[in-house]
Write a protein that holds these residues in place. Sequence first.
Motif, short mmCIF file in Angstrom:
data_model
loop_
_atom_site.label_atom_id
_atom_site.label_comp_id
_atom_site.label_asym_id
_atom_site.label_seq_id
_atom_site.Cartn_x
_atom_site.Cartn_y
_atom_site.Cartn_z
N ILE A 1 0.98 -1.22 -0.17
CA ILE A 1 -0.11 0.16 0.19
C ILE A 1 1.06 1.12 0.08
CG2 ILE A 1 -1.74 1.11 1.23
CD1 ILE A 1 -2.54 -1.56 2.52
N ASP A 2 1.11 1.73 -1.30
CA ASP A 2 2.15 2.76 -1.41
C ASP A 2 1.57 4.23 -1.09
OD1 ASP A 2 3.79 0.94 -2.36
OD2 ASP A 2 3.18 1.03 -4.39
N SER A 3 0.13 4.39 -1.02
CA SER A 3 -0.46 5.65 -0.67
C SER A 3 -1.54 5.47 -0.05
CB SER A 3 -0.43 6.59 -2.06
OG SER A 3 -1.01 8.05 -1.61
N ILE A 4 -1.93 6.47 0.78
CA ILE A 4 -3.50 6.42 1.28
C ILE A 4 -4.06 8.04 1.39
CG2 ILE A 4 -4.83 6.04 3.56
CD1 ILE A 4 -2.86 4.03 4.42
N CYS A 5 -5.13 7.83 0.95
CA CYS A 5 -5.84 9.23 0.69
C CYS A 5 -7.11 9.32 1.40
CB CYS A 5 -6.05 9.65 -0.59
SG CYS A 5 -7.00 11.22 -0.70
N LYS A 6 -7.52 10.07 2.79
CA LYS A 6 -8.42 10.17 3.48
C LYS A 6 -9.79 10.91 2.58
CE LYS A 6 -10.50 12.43 7.49
NZ LYS A 6 -10.24 13.30 8.79
N LEU A 7 -10.91 10.29 2.54
CA LEU A 7 -12.10 10.79 1.81
C LEU A 7 -13.08 11.34 2.92
CD1 LEU A 7 -12.74 7.86 -0.72
CD2 LEU A 7 -11.49 10.22 -1.00
N THR A 8 -13.53 10.40 3.90
CA THR A 8 -14.33 10.97 5.26
C THR A 8 -13.39 10.25 6.21
OG1 THR A 8 -15.61 8.89 4.95
CG2 THR A 8 -16.22 10.63 3.55
N TYR B 1 -9.95 19.88 -3.84
CA TYR B 1 -10.58 20.73 -2.58
C TYR B 1 -12.17 20.67 -2.67
CZ TYR B 1 -11.64 24.82 -0.02
OH TYR B 1 -12.14 25.64 0.89
N GLU B 2 -12.87 20.62 -3.56
CA GLU B 2 -14.21 20.52 -3.74
C GLU B 2 -14.69 19.02 -3.58
OE1 GLU B 2 -13.07 19.82 -8.02
OE2 GLU B 2 -12.33 21.09 -6.23
N GLN B 3 -13.84 18.08 -3.49
CA GLN B 3 -14.20 16.67 -3.08
C GLN B 3 -14.81 15.99 -4.41
OE1 GLN B 3 -16.38 16.82 0.61
NE2 GLN B 3 -14.61 16.61 1.77
N GLN B 4 -14.44 16.42 -5.53
CA GLN B 4 -15.05 15.81 -6.73
C GLN B 4 -14.12 14.84 -7.54
OE1 GLN B 4 -18.14 16.50 -7.74
NE2 GLN B 4 -17.89 15.07 -9.47
N TRP B 5 -12.59 15.22 -7.54
CA TRP B 5 -11.96 14.53 -8.11
C TRP B 5 -10.84 13.91 -7.53
CZ3 TRP B 5 -13.50 13.94 -13.03
CH2 TRP B 5 -14.34 15.18 -13.75
N LEU B 6 -10.44 12.62 -7.72
CA LEU B 6 -9.21 12.26 -7.06
C LEU B 6 -8.19 12.02 -8.24
CD1 LEU B 6 -8.61 10.22 -4.67
CD2 LEU B 6 -9.20 8.37 -5.83
N ALA B 7 -6.91 12.55 -7.72
CA ALA B 7 -5.86 12.56 -8.54
C ALA B 7 -4.98 11.32 -7.96
CB ALA B 7 -5.11 13.77 -8.67
N SER B 8 -4.30 10.87 -9.28
CA SER B 8 -3.27 9.83 -9.00
C SER B 8 -2.24 9.81 -9.88
CB SER B 8 -4.05 8.29 -8.65
OG SER B 8 -4.48 7.96 -10.13
N CYS B 9 -1.08 9.36 -9.81
CA CYS B 9 0.17 9.20 -10.49
C CYS B 9 0.72 7.95 -10.41
CB CYS B 9 1.11 10.44 -10.37
SG CYS B 9 1.81 10.48 -8.69
N SER B 10 1.27 7.51 -11.45
CA SER B 10 1.81 6.14 -11.53
C SER B 10 3.22 6.36 -12.45
CB SER B 10 1.03 5.23 -12.37
OG SER B 10 1.75 3.84 -12.01
N HIS B 11 3.82 5.11 -12.90
CA HIS B 11 4.88 5.22 -13.76
C HIS B 11 4.63 5.43 -15.25
CE1 HIS B 11 7.20 2.76 -10.41
NE2 HIS B 11 6.73 3.81 -10.01
N ASP B 12 3.40 5.89 -15.47
CA ASP B 12 3.28 6.08 -16.92
C ASP B 12 3.17 7.56 -17.30
OD1 ASP B 12 1.11 7.11 -15.69
OD2 ASP B 12 -0.44 6.08 -16.62
N HIS B 13 3.85 8.38 -16.54
CA HIS B 13 4.07 9.76 -16.74
C HIS B 13 2.97 10.72 -17.13
CE1 HIS B 13 8.49 8.60 -17.17
NE2 HIS B 13 8.13 7.69 -17.95
N MET B 14 1.79 10.22 -16.32
CA MET B 14 0.48 10.96 -16.63
C MET B 14 -0.08 11.04 -15.09
SD MET B 14 -1.12 9.67 -20.04
CE MET B 14 -1.18 7.98 -19.53
N VAL B 15 -0.91 12.24 -14.89
CA VAL B 15 -1.48 12.23 -13.88
C VAL B 15 -3.10 11.86 -14.18
CG1 VAL B 15 -2.55 14.01 -12.00
CG2 VAL B 15 -0.01 14.17 -12.70
N HIS B 16 -3.87 10.86 -13.52
CA HIS B 16 -5.12 10.57 -13.77
C HIS B 16 -6.12 11.12 -12.86
CE1 HIS B 16 -3.84 7.12 -16.52
NE2 HIS B 16 -2.89 7.36 -15.79
N PHE B 17 -7.22 11.53 -13.30
CA PHE B 17 -8.28 12.19 -12.53
C PHE B 17 -9.67 11.26 -12.87
CE2 PHE B 17 -6.49 16.27 -11.49
CZ PHE B 17 -5.43 16.51 -12.54
#
Length: 349
Positions: A146-153, A195-211
Motif C-alpha cells: 500500500i504505497d499511498s493512502i488518501c482520506k475521503l471521510t 478541494y471540492e471533493q469531486q476529483w481523485l488525482a493519482s500518478c503512476s509510472h506512465d508519466h501521467m496524472v489521472h483524475f
Amino acid sequence: MDVETGTEKIRIASAHEKPLNMIKFVNEQIVATGDEAGSVKLWDVRQKKQAFVYSEHVDYISDMVFHAPKRHLLATSGDGCLSVYDVRKAKPFQVSANQDDELLSVAVMRNGTKVVVGETDGVVGIFSYGQFGDVSDRFPGHPQSIDSICKLTEDLCVTGSSDGLLRIVQLFPHKLVGVAGDHQALPVEKVALSYEQQWLASCSHDHMVHFWDIGYIFEDSGSDEEDHSESADNADDLDAQAVAIRMSKDVGSSNNSSSEVDIDGCSDISEQKPVDLGLLEASAADNTASDAASDDDAVSDDGWGSWGDSSDEERRASKKKKKSGKRKAHAELTHPKQKQKQKKSAFFS
C-alpha cells in the motif's frame, strides 16, 4: 513557488545531505521535508531558514501528514517505525516500535482518534491516537504493498497499491468497498483528493496524472445523512402521535369509568348520602297541594263536560278518601316507627 505566477520565491541550497523524497505543507509559515536517510526538517518560510531537525529514523521517509488540532507531524519510514513530532518543539513527541515491515503511507482517521499506515505486505495497520507504541488493529486484504493512502471521510479512505488499483476502504467495520480506478498494473505512487471533493488525482509510472470522478461518494453520504435526519423527524412525529393517542385513551377510559361507576355522584353504595326525611315530607306536602289544586280544577272543569252519573259531593268524598290513603301510605313509608306505635295503641285500646 508562486502558483499564480509560476515564479520561484525561495531557494535553499544544500537543504539536506541526502536526496529529498518528501515535502509536506504544514501551515503558512512552516514546510516539512524528509530525505532518503530518514532525516525530517522543519523550515521557517518567513526567515528562509531551518527551524528544527529530527533524526529518529534510519531509513527513508516514505510519507508525512500534519494533524492540525494537535499540531503534530506524523511520519512513516522504511525502517518500520512511525514518528510523531510537535512542530513547536525540538524533540520528537513519540516514536513507535518497529512493525517488522516497511511503513509506506499514513493518514489520520475517525476524527483524530485513529492513525492508519500502509505496509509493504498489503496490511493496513491502525494506531490509536496517543498510543503510538504499537498498532491496536490490523486489516489485511491488499495483494501487494500500500504505497499511498488518501482520506475521503472519517470512515473511508482510498489506497493506492503496487498492483495499480485504487481501492476504497472502510474502517470500523473494516471492509473493501470498491475500486475507484486502475493504472493497468503500474504501481500507484501518490493519491490526492481535490478541494471540492469531486476529483481523485493519482500518478503512476506512465508519466501521467489521472483524475477520477468520485463525487458520488459524498453525494451518497449526504443523502444518507438527510434520510437519517428525515427518519428521525418522522420517528419523533410518530412518537408524538402515539403519546397523544395514549393520552386520549387514558382520558376516555377515566371518563367511561366515572360514568359507569359514579353515576349518582358516589363511587360506592356505602358512600351514598342518607335521605333527608324533612325534605321528603316537604316535597310530599307540595305534591299533595298540587294534587288538590288539580282536583279542584278538574271538578270545576274536567275538560269533557261531565264525570258520569255521580254527583259533585260524591266525587269530592271519593277524592278525599283516596288522598287520605295516599298520605297514610306515605307516612308509613317515611315513619315506620310511628306506624308501629299506632298499631300498639290500636291494640291496647
